[in-house]
Design a protein around this motif. Structure first.
Motif, short mmCIF file in Angstrom:
data_model
loop_
_atom_site.label_atom_id
_atom_site.label_comp_id
_atom_site.label_asym_id
_atom_site.label_seq_id
_atom_site.Cartn_x
_atom_site.Cartn_y
_atom_site.Cartn_z
N ASP A 127 43.67 35.12 45.78
CA ASP A 127 42.22 35.08 46.50
C ASP A 127 42.06 36.70 46.77
N VAL A 128 42.47 37.39 45.83
CA VAL A 128 42.16 38.98 45.95
C VAL A 128 40.81 39.09 46.02
N GLU A 129 39.86 38.48 45.03
CA GLU A 129 38.56 38.49 44.92
C GLU A 129 37.69 38.34 46.24
N ALA A 130 38.26 37.16 46.70
CA ALA A 130 37.59 37.09 48.09
C ALA A 130 37.84 38.30 49.25
N VAL A 131 38.97 38.85 49.00
CA VAL A 131 39.52 40.22 49.84
C VAL A 131 38.32 41.29 49.72
N PHE A 132 38.09 41.44 48.50
CA PHE A 132 36.98 42.43 47.92
C PHE A 132 35.50 41.79 48.41
N ALA A 133 35.41 40.85 48.17
CA ALA A 133 34.00 40.16 48.55
C ALA A 133 33.85 40.14 50.03
N SER A 134 34.84 40.11 50.69
CA SER A 134 34.59 40.20 52.18
C SER A 134 34.04 41.73 52.56
N ALA A 135 34.37 42.57 51.79
CA ALA A 135 34.09 44.16 52.02
C ALA A 135 32.58 44.45 51.18
N HIS A 136 32.03 43.22 50.75
CA HIS A 136 30.78 43.40 49.81
C HIS A 136 30.86 44.04 48.77
N VAL A 137 31.95 44.26 48.10
CA VAL A 137 32.25 44.82 46.92
C VAL A 137 32.97 43.87 45.99
N SER A 138 33.15 44.08 44.68
CA SER A 138 33.74 43.33 43.73
C SER A 138 34.96 44.16 42.96
#
Length: 296
Positions: A127-138
């Motif tokens: 779920d690394v993409e969710a980790v980045f999404a939580s920071a409002h980036v991709s």
């Protein structure tokens, strides 16, 4: 002559920032199992509706036409052999994430210990993409316009087969080292690992501003009771006693623990426990096999 980038502008010549680490890569990386993150990268590119332009570069990649690559913060360059004697030069740019975005991403990576364990084993968390999404980036490019690619070949389509081949070889390198995706986005492996190690050495930050309560002293008997457990034999998980993995490798890679037990680092106690337990299981399994109780 430079060809237009995907959004119709001519890619300007941009010098590399000073003191930028450049990672040299081969155009023929060793064969590796296709990982979910490299396949995700290709699927993201395919979602940009490049059509046959992307697919025709796959054959070039398989024919080892990509001679070498170099990666640094925000840019991948490659040398690709085409139909002429001289090779073509490819450049693919992806805007690095800002320092503030990376600060939030790395803090997000500390929310679950499994993230650190997987990264230390060169595995990208599912779920690394969710980790980045939580920071409002991709992590991966979110749209085609984020990629600026150029090639000095005479084909004006973008991507040409030389750029497309570079994408496929890049994905193969992601298979071998997922941290290269982070490098492209602006952070080296050493920076991320060092942050995680420091975090675990110092303990979790007090986000709420309240003073932490003084923990009760953990007695050795309490630790032994906890570690030995009282599980029913039917509830145990099957283990592979013949695994070649080192039992305490993940613990030791995290560095020292902020928790002490009777003056001893809890990480060292856990590392010893993993090794002792592993040795006992191996001895039991070997003895059982020799007596005909089971075969591998």
């Amino acid at each position: 002559m430079r060809k237009p980038v995907a959004r119709g502008k001519v890619l300007p010549a941009k010098p590399r920032p000073k003191n930028t680490t450049v990672i040299a890569l081969t155009g023929t990386p060793p064969a590796a199992k296709q990982t979910w993150w490299s396949q995700r990268f290709i699927s993201v590119l395919e979602s940009f509706k490049m059509g046959s332009r992307l697919a025709r570069g796959k054959a070039y990649a398989e024919e080892s036409k990509v001679l070498k690559l170099a990666m640094s913060r925000g840019i991948v360059t490659a040398t690709v052999q085409g139909s002429r004697k001289a090779s073509y030069r490819v450049s693919i740019r992806l805007e690095p994430l800002s320092d503030s975005a990376w600060k939030q991403v790395t803090h997000n990576l500390t929310r679950k210990a499994i993230y650190a364990v997987e990264l230390l084993q060169d595995q990208m968390p599912q779920d690394v993409e969710a980790v980045f999404a939580s920071a409002h980036v991709s992590l991966f490019p979110a749209r085609l316009e984020e990629l600026e690619s150029s090639c000095d070949c005479p084909d004006w389509s973008n991507p040409c087969k030389h750029i497309a081949a570079t994408y496929y070889i890049l994905a193969q390198h992601f298979d071998l080292d997922p941290f290269l995706i982070f490098v492209w986005r602006g952070r080296l492996k050493t920076q991320i690992i060092e942050f995680l190690r420091n975090y675990w050495r110092q303990g979790k930050p007090n986000r709420n501003g309240f003073a932490a309560a003084n923990p009760a002293k953990i007695e050795l008997n309490d630790y032994q009771t906890y570690w030995n457990g009282h599980l029913d034999g039917h509830e145990s998980t099957p283990l592979d006693p013949f695994s070649e993995s080192v039992p305490d490798s993940s613990i030791r890679k995290l560095g020292g623990s902020p928790v002490q037990l009777d003056g001893r680092d809890i990480a060292e106690i856990l590392a010893d426990a993993y090794n002792i337990t592993s040795d006992d299981i191996r001895a039991w399994a070997t003895d059982k096999t020799l007596r005909g109780g089971g075969a591998r």
